[in-house]
Design an enzyme around this catalytic site. Structure first.
Site, PDB file in Angstrom:
ATOM      1  N   TYR A 135      -1.195   0.006  10.156  1.00  0.00           N
ATOM      2  CA  TYR A 135      -1.521  -0.704   8.915  1.00  0.00           C
ATOM      3  C   TYR A 135      -0.353  -0.590   7.930  1.00  0.00           C
ATOM      4  O   TYR A 135       0.166  -1.590   7.419  1.00  0.00           O
ATOM      5  CB  TYR A 135      -2.813  -0.133   8.314  1.00  0.00           C
ATOM      6  CG  TYR A 135      -3.047  -0.576   6.906  1.00  0.00           C
ATOM      7  CD1 TYR A 135      -3.235  -1.926   6.614  1.00  0.00           C
ATOM      8  CD2 TYR A 135      -3.062   0.332   5.851  1.00  0.00           C
ATOM      9  CE1 TYR A 135      -3.427  -2.349   5.312  1.00  0.00           C
ATOM     10  CE2 TYR A 135      -3.252  -0.075   4.559  1.00  0.00           C
ATOM     11  CZ  TYR A 135      -3.441  -1.422   4.289  1.00  0.00           C
ATOM     12  OH  TYR A 135      -3.623  -1.836   3.001  1.00  0.00           O
ATOM     13  N   THR A 172       0.818  -1.216   0.000  1.00  0.00           N
ATOM     14  CA  THR A 172       0.000   0.000   0.000  1.00  0.00           C
ATOM     15  C   THR A 172       0.851   1.265   0.000  1.00  0.00           C
ATOM     16  O   THR A 172       1.965   1.281   0.547  1.00  0.00           O
ATOM     17  CB  THR A 172      -0.911   0.009   1.256  1.00  0.00           C
ATOM     18  OG1 THR A 172      -1.487   1.312   1.408  1.00  0.00           O
ATOM     19  CG2 THR A 172      -0.139  -0.287   2.523  1.00  0.00           C
TER      20      THR A 172
HETATM   21  N1  UFG Z   1     -12.791   9.975   4.432  1.00  0.00           N
HETATM   22  C1  UFG Z   1     -13.614  10.922   4.972  1.00  0.00           C
HETATM   23  N2  UFG Z   1     -14.759  10.503   5.582  1.00  0.00           N
HETATM   24  C2  UFG Z   1     -15.109   9.186   5.676  1.00  0.00           C
HETATM   25  C3  UFG Z   1     -14.254   8.226   5.111  1.00  0.00           C
HETATM   26  C4  UFG Z   1     -13.098   8.664   4.497  1.00  0.00           C
HETATM   27  O1  UFG Z   1     -13.349  12.117   4.926  1.00  0.00           O
HETATM   28  O2  UFG Z   1     -16.158   8.879   6.265  1.00  0.00           O
HETATM   29  C5  UFG Z   1     -11.553  10.420   3.767  1.00  0.00           C
HETATM   30  C6  UFG Z   1     -10.321   9.864   4.443  1.00  0.00           C
HETATM   31  O3  UFG Z   1      -9.864  10.707   5.461  1.00  0.00           O
HETATM   32  C7  UFG Z   1      -9.352   9.785   3.266  1.00  0.00           C
HETATM   33  C8  UFG Z   1     -10.260   9.509   2.059  1.00  0.00           C
HETATM   34  O4  UFG Z   1     -11.560   9.892   2.463  1.00  0.00           O
HETATM   35  O5  UFG Z   1      -8.738  11.012   3.072  1.00  0.00           O
HETATM   36  C9  UFG Z   1     -10.287   8.058   1.671  1.00  0.00           C
HETATM   37  O6  UFG Z   1     -10.587   7.296   2.828  1.00  0.00           O
HETATM   38  P1  UFG Z   1     -10.884   5.739   2.782  1.00  0.00           P
HETATM   39  O7  UFG Z   1     -11.205   5.319   4.176  1.00  0.00           O
HETATM   40  O8  UFG Z   1     -11.853   5.434   1.685  1.00  0.00           O
HETATM   41  O9  UFG Z   1      -9.492   5.136   2.323  1.00  0.00           O
HETATM   42  P2  UFG Z   1      -8.084   5.264   3.060  1.00  0.00           P
HETATM   43  O10 UFG Z   1      -7.287   6.276   2.293  1.00  0.00           O
HETATM   44  O11 UFG Z   1      -8.195   5.485   4.494  1.00  0.00           O
HETATM   45  O12 UFG Z   1      -7.545   3.800   2.938  1.00  0.00           O
HETATM   46  C10 UFG Z   1      -7.544   3.118   1.721  1.00  0.00           C
HETATM   47  C11 UFG Z   1      -7.424   1.645   1.985  1.00  0.00           C
HETATM   48  C12 UFG Z   1      -6.093   1.366   2.603  1.00  0.00           C
HETATM   49  C13 UFG Z   1      -4.993   1.979   1.780  1.00  0.00           C
HETATM   50  C14 UFG Z   1      -5.232   3.431   1.641  1.00  0.00           C
HETATM   51  C15 UFG Z   1      -4.202   4.170   0.878  1.00  0.00           C
HETATM   52  O13 UFG Z   1      -8.458   1.211   2.845  1.00  0.00           O
HETATM   53  O14 UFG Z   1      -5.947  -0.022   2.662  1.00  0.00           O
HETATM   54  O15 UFG Z   1      -6.480   3.596   0.978  1.00  0.00           O
HETATM   55  O16 UFG Z   1      -4.515   5.555   0.989  1.00  0.00           O
HETATM   56  F1  UFG Z   1      -3.811   1.811   2.375  1.00  0.00           F
END
Ligand code: UFG
Length: 327
Positions: free
Chosen positions: A142, A118
């Protein structure tokens, strides 16, 4: 003879898309999944072996029975927020689980692995584009667990015991355009399905996690890649290993970043509805900006992530409204 590929996490969002693509390309995908976050009814493209990576005996039995030509290793805990709260689960499941998998594969004579890493292994780098040589400084357990697995695979490869292709995913979104598969988690924590649920009134609002980041509109920037494009890279990585290629690490991103507010705009365009939002605090462990600058996958594997954000959102929205989405 049809080559068998063991797919850990084959009942999950990305793994199930990979099984479909593998079957279509003439392989037999054997899913190994504990169903902790996956869905049994997503396993439709080959045999299903329910099992846990923390159970070495079960792994050994499955490896001995199927004798896979290679392993595609998707199974992992992958929620940044949860990892920040319960790091031990991430180290045990992801790192110990992968060590068990590698040892079981090697004992069965399988020495090729395609590993899902990732961009979270990079951590914050002040908004620069991240390429494969950018230092890895994960900001959460993670990302740290995935970096540890990269180190582990590197050690096994240096010892001449296996060859791996490691893919550092950026944010995987979208759905199978034929409507068979798509993104759903229980509980849902990912941005795209949460935006759709808010637009549909299934939840009161989407909470934006932080509006004070050092980005143009104050919200986090991510590089969103279509799951079908991402899975296409896995077939190319697999072919590299099956044809004798050396171990290699590749970024899988598009090179374009979108802020949370821009994603909300894209969701409103595709749904024709308003996404109600609440501006909340930052989520622990989140980086301000994660965008790929690496072109190695294109140069060496011929991988081009061709699906634009509009296609990503259209496919995701089709799935979200369809009969397969549990809601
Ligand atoms: N976000 C919000 N509100 C929410 C959910 C997410 O503002 O309710 C934002 C997060 O802060 C982030 C973006 O939207 O900036 C994307 O969030 P996600 O939870 O959809 O994805 P993540 O970036 O946290 O994580 C995903 C995968 C991980 C991977 C990562 C790499 O779940 O396994 O992308 O960025 F490592």
């Amino acid at each position: 003879m049809t080559e068998r590929i063991l797919v850990t996490g084959g009942a999950g969002y990305i793994g199930a898309h990979a099984c479909k693509a593998l079957a279509r390309a003439g392989y037999e995908p054997v899913t190994f999944d504990n169903l902790s976050t996956g869905w049994a009814d997503a396993v439709r493209f080959g045999p299903f072996e329910r099992g846990d990576l923390l159970d070495p005996e079960r792994l050994a039995e499955v490896m001995a029975r199927h004798r896979p030509a290679a392993v595609l290793h998707f199974a992992a805990l992958s929620q940044v927020g949860e990892a920040a709260r319960i790091p031990g689960r991430y180290w045990r499941n992801n790192v110990t689980g992968t060590l068990n998998l590698v040892e079981a594969a090697l004992a069965a004579g399988c020495d090729r692995i395609v590993f899902s890493s990732t961009c979270a292994t990079y951590g914050d780098h002040d908004g620069i584009l991240l390429d494969e040589s950018t230092p890895q400084r994960p900001t959460n357990a993670y990302g740290a667990s995935k970096r540890a697995i990269e180190d582990m695979l590197g050690n096994f490869a240096e010892a001449g015991l296996l060859r791996h292709v490691t893919f550092r995913y950026f944010n995987v979104v979208g759905a199978d355009p034929e409507g068979d598969l798509g993104e759903q988690h229980d509980p849902e924590t990912h941005l795209v399905p949460l935006m759709f649920d808010a637009a549909l009134g299934r939840r009161a609002a989407l909470t934006i996690f932080g509006t004070d980041y050092p980005t143009p509109d104050g919200t986090c920037i991510r590089d969103y890649v279509h799951v079908c494009d991402l899975v296409g890279a896995h077939l190319l990585g697999l072919e590299r290993l099956l044809s004798g290629g050396e171990s290699r690490v590749y970024n899988l991103g598009t090179g374009r970043g979108f802020s949370v507010r821009e994603m909300i705009g894209a969701a409103e365009r595709v749904t024709g509805k308003t996404v109600p939002v609440i501006e909340g605090p930052r989520r622990p462990g989140d980086c301000a900006c994660l965008v790929s600058g690496g072109r190695r996958a294109e140069a060496e594997l011929g991988w081009v992530p061709g699906r634009a954000l509009e296609t990503i959102m259209a496919d995701a929205w089709q799935w979200h409204q369809g009969p397969g989405y549990a809601g």
